[in-house]
Design a protein around this motif. Structure first.
Motif, PDB file in Angstrom:
ATOM      1  N   VAL A 275       0.752  -0.934   0.042  1.00 33.40           N
ATOM      2  CA  VAL A 275      -0.493   0.145  -0.482  1.00 33.40           C
ATOM      3  C   VAL A 275       1.025   1.093   0.042  1.00 33.40           C
ATOM      4  N   SER A 276       1.169   1.805  -0.970  1.00 32.54           N
ATOM      5  CA  SER A 276       1.061   3.145  -0.815  1.00 32.54           C
ATOM      6  C   SER A 276       0.494   4.853  -0.160  1.00 32.54           C
ATOM      7  N   THR A 277       1.100   4.964   0.792  1.00 28.95           N
ATOM      8  CA  THR A 277       0.363   6.302   0.935  1.00 28.95           C
ATOM      9  C   THR A 277       0.563   7.355   0.923  1.00 28.95           C
ATOM     10  N   PRO A 278      -0.522   8.813   1.144  1.00 27.20           N
ATOM     11  CA  PRO A 278      -0.357   9.327   0.984  1.00 27.20           C
ATOM     12  C   PRO A 278       0.651  10.178   1.799  1.00 27.20           C
ATOM     13  N   TRP A 279       1.940  10.164   2.447  1.00 27.18           N
ATOM     14  CA  TRP A 279       2.397  10.400   3.623  1.00 27.18           C
ATOM     15  C   TRP A 279       3.780   9.426   2.067  1.00 27.18           C
TER      16      TRP A 279
END
Length: 406
Positions: A275-279
């Motif tokens: 999962v790629s996170t916004p941060w």
């Protein structure tokens, strides 16, 4: 009087009239309606119509149950769309004849579908745009067999002694697909797929007619690819036993890969997701097997070359995670009414390599959410009758999370 009419516009139509129009529209038309202007968007919201930027669940479970895991190509397919703001309501959406036999991904508002010839197509379910990907026969181990009229009957895969019907191949040949960006408006996308028996990894670029095979796992390794994701300009993959690799697909010397985690972990892991996170972090989400499905737990780590760090509840910063056949996403709950913060929304992916673990966990499957703080695993949508395939411990994916893109 004449001057006041001349200054009116479509945005000035009364709300009760707009609501009356909305009641007569199908899902696609409703999305288009909401995109016209602010007042029409507000009317759609007042009617309980979620915006396209929110996660929706697309389901074809009813097709699998009706046809015993075989989706017919003889007519247009209808799938059900549901959302978390009203879990008891569903919308029907039709797909063009022949384009939907199976689904293996959703990225940037586009679906990755296997059609009646077992070829992959990119399809935007809202705009109905369609982009063909390279044919299955580009793989050297797949040979087409034709009938007397020159139409494809089926395929030989590796060996000539068995003929597979095309639509049967479409149901099992592809396990997961993700896009680097949207194909809309001539996007320079790359698509990566996990395929065959979850042990092949290939990609294709926009406008190409060729698949590039970048990695394979030997049958003797007893490991398979569990997930792939696009993060910070690179593709990443993870296997069921925890091998995590990074792929550079546009290198000057051709595709290259780098091992991020090279050691295997032989644990009771049902699935792994990236999962790629916004941060800016890349997370690994693991579902850990249990004797009872409600006792399945999820662990989350931050992927780092020097070792994974366990993610605590407060580290998610009021976000929700969506994993499954879709390109995994991490969204701020406060911007999306109906989402539970610190929760993982899960739809069952392909897990053919984990039948022995699924057999211990009867009832596994469908769409659930896991509350990280309370360690509980519940259905995200009401279930009236447990599907037969869950009771038998069989996993045939039948749902995918998608955020529609106009």
């Amino acid at each position: 009087m004449a001057g006041s009419y001349a200054s009116s516009s479509w945005s000035d139509l009364p709300t009760d009239l707009l609501l009356s129009i909305l009641q007569r529209l199908e899902l696609r038309e409703s999305f288009a309606f909401a995109s016209v202007c602010t007042s029409w968007c507000s009317a759609a919201a007042a009617a309980g119509m979620p915006l396209t930027c929110r996660p929706w669940l697309m389901s074809w479970a009813h097709l699998i149950e009706e046809s015993e895991a075989e989706i017919s190509c003889s007519a247009a397919v209808t799938c059900q769309f549901r959302h978390l703001l009203d879990v008891n309501k569903s919308y029907n959406l039709d797909f063009p004849k022949g384009c939907f036999v199976a689904c293996c991904g959703a990225s940037h508002g586009w679906l990755v579908l296997a059609n009646e010839l077992a070829n992959l197509v990119l399809f935007n379910p809202i705009t109905t745009e369609m982009v063909p990907l390279p044919p299955i026969t580009d793989f050297t181990f797949v040979d087409a067999v034709y009938d007397d009229q020159g139409s494809i009957r089926g395929y030989h895969i590796f060996y000539k002694d068995k003929l597979y019907e095309a639509k049967d191949v479409a149901t099992w040949f592809y396990q997961k697909a993700v896009l680097s960006c949207t194909p809309s408006k001539g996007g320079n996308y790359t698509v990566m797929i996990i395929h065959y028996d979850s042990n092949w990894l290939s990609f294709a670029r926009a406008g190409e007619s060729k698949w590039h095979v970048v990695s394979t796992l030997a049958m003797s390794e007893r490991d398979r690819y569990a997930d792939c994701a696009y993060h910070n300009g690179r593709f990443y993959t993870v296997t069921y036993q925890g091998i995590l690799e990074k792929y550079e697909h546009d290198g000057s010397n051709g595709p290259t890969k780098e091992a991020i985690i090279a050691h295997r972990n032989f644990s009771c892991v049902l699935t792994r997701h990236l999962v790629s996170t916004p941060w800016g972090d890349l997370l690994q989400v693991r579902a850990i097997s249990a004797k009872r499905v409600e006792n399945v737990r999820f662990d989350i780590d931050i992927v780092h070359p020097e070792g994974c760090k366990k993610v605590l509840v407060h580290d998610l910063m009021e976000h929700a995670i969506f994993v499954g056949l879709n390109h995994s996403t991490c969204l701020p709950a406060k911007k999306f009414p109906g989402l539970r913060p610190q929760c993982i929304y899960f739809s069952a992916p392909w897990m053919t390599h984990k039948f022995e673990l699924m057999g211990r966990c009867r009832g596994w499957g469908g769409v659930r959410f896991y509350d990280i703080e309370r360690n509980c695993f519940n259905h995200a949508f009401p279930i009236e009758v447990m599907p037969k395939r869950w009771r038998l411990g069989l996993n045939i994916p039948s749902e995918v999370w998608i955020t529609p893109n106009m």
